[in-house]
Enzyme design. Structure first.
Site, PDB file in Angstrom:
ATOM      1  N   ASP A  41       6.814  27.751 -23.724  1.00 52.97           N
ATOM      2  CA  ASP A  41       7.811  26.694 -23.859  1.00 52.97           C
ATOM      3  C   ASP A  41       7.133  25.439 -24.377  1.00 52.97           C
ATOM      4  O   ASP A  41       5.908  25.360 -24.418  1.00 52.97           O
ATOM      5  CB  ASP A  41       8.576  26.463 -22.551  1.00 52.97           C
ATOM      6  CG  ASP A  41       7.748  25.812 -21.466  1.00 52.97           C
ATOM      7  OD1 ASP A  41       6.503  25.915 -21.511  1.00 52.97           O
ATOM      8  OD2 ASP A  41       8.337  25.196 -20.556  1.00 52.97           O
ATOM      9  N   TYR A  88       5.505  21.700 -25.061  1.00 57.85           N
ATOM     10  CA  TYR A  88       4.789  20.706 -24.268  1.00 57.85           C
ATOM     11  C   TYR A  88       5.795  19.758 -23.624  1.00 57.85           C
ATOM     12  O   TYR A  88       6.809  19.403 -24.233  1.00 57.85           O
ATOM     13  CB  TYR A  88       3.844  19.897 -25.159  1.00 57.85           C
ATOM     14  CG  TYR A  88       2.743  20.707 -25.812  1.00 57.85           C
ATOM     15  CD1 TYR A  88       1.819  21.412 -25.051  1.00 57.85           C
ATOM     16  CD2 TYR A  88       2.616  20.735 -27.201  1.00 57.85           C
ATOM     17  CE1 TYR A  88       0.791  22.137 -25.652  1.00 57.85           C
ATOM     18  CE2 TYR A  88       1.592  21.459 -27.811  1.00 57.85           C
ATOM     19  CZ  TYR A  88       0.682  22.154 -27.035  1.00 57.85           C
ATOM     20  OH  TYR A  88      -0.333  22.861 -27.630  1.00 57.85           O
ATOM     21  N   HIS A 109      -4.343  34.705 -23.457  1.00 54.84           N
ATOM     22  CA  HIS A 109      -3.870  33.387 -23.899  1.00 54.84           C
ATOM     23  C   HIS A 109      -5.063  32.465 -24.136  1.00 54.84           C
ATOM     24  O   HIS A 109      -6.081  32.557 -23.425  1.00 54.84           O
ATOM     25  CB  HIS A 109      -2.943  32.802 -22.827  1.00 54.84           C
ATOM     26  CG  HIS A 109      -2.131  31.649 -23.302  1.00 54.84           C
ATOM     27  ND1 HIS A 109      -2.605  30.351 -23.287  1.00 54.84           N
ATOM     28  CD2 HIS A 109      -0.876  31.579 -23.810  1.00 54.84           C
ATOM     29  CE1 HIS A 109      -1.686  29.544 -23.753  1.00 54.84           C
ATOM     30  NE2 HIS A 109      -0.615  30.250 -24.082  1.00 54.84           N
TER      31      HIS A 109
END
Length: 226
Positions: free
Chosen positions: A64, A66, A186
């Site tokens: 999503d 910042y 990630h």
């Protein structure tokens, strides 16, 4: 929410009449009316506006936007030029340096990638200020799944870079044998050392594009202000 006017519209128009999207539309409009929400409303679909469907060559999936002031502008991992580079993007730049020799720039503005056909897509497109993941589960995931399906359906070679578990849950949607799907942890400081560093996704992407007669991506983000 802003209108989508380029070639994404035919692919996504069926979503607009579905119940989930009507609920999402009402929710997002109310959030912008009553709270501080990022990115600015006119940039919710920035990734689609900058990278038309016909031009997509690479997809990078974020989570999503910042959630602090001056950061989100509609492209995953990217921030506006005068904003401090976030830790995950610093790690992306480090991998680019180690993989392709790119110098580490003084800004985190990734529009250059979007302009070359890199779709920088978050799976959730809005967030309330200071509240990470606050717009999850409201319908954005269903809408961005439709975007991913539209790219998967393209009859040309496309690279998908799936970093981290949330992005990798989309792996089963990517059924087109013409595409290349690369996965890694990630780039967050919490996980980058578990295999994001050394994944060489950027050179692998360019090797695949060249092998299919396509121009490689110029991944170098230039310094600003000098």
């Amino acid at each position: 929410m802003p209108a989508i006017s380029n070639d994404w519209l035919p692919a996504l128009k069926p979503e607009f009449s579905k119940p989930y999207y009507r609920d999402l539309y009402r929710f997002v409009n109310e959030e912008y009316r009553s709270h501080t929400v990022y990115p600015p409303a006119d940039r919710i679909f920035e990734a689609l506006h900058l990278t038309p469907l016909k031009d997509v060559r690479v997809v990078i999936l974020g989570q999503d936007p910042y959630h602090e002031p001056g950061q989100a502008h509609g492209l995953c991992f990217s921030v506006l030029p005068d904003t401090e580079i976030p830790p995950s993007l610093r790690n992306i730049y480090q991998e680019l340096h180690d993989d392709l020799g790119c110098y580490i720039p003084n800004n985190g503005y990734l529009k250059k990638w979007a302009d070359q056909g890199v779709l920088l897509l978050n799976t959730v497109l809005t967030v309330r200020a200071h509240e990470a993941f606050s717009h999850q589960g409201r319908g954005w995931e269903e809408f961005t799944d439709a975007i991913i399906r539209a790219v998967n359906a393209q009859d040309r070679p496309i690279v998908f870079l799936l970093w981290g578990r949330p992005a990798q849950t989309k792996r089963e949607m990517l059924t087109n044998p013409r595409h290349l799907v690369l996965t890694a942890p990630h780039p967050s400081p919490l996980s980058a050392h578990r295999g994001f560093f050394g994944c060489r996704h950027f050179s692998k992407t360019n090797d695949f594009l060249r092998a299919n007669g396509l121009a490689p991506i110029d991944w170098q983000i230039e310094n600003t202000g000098a």
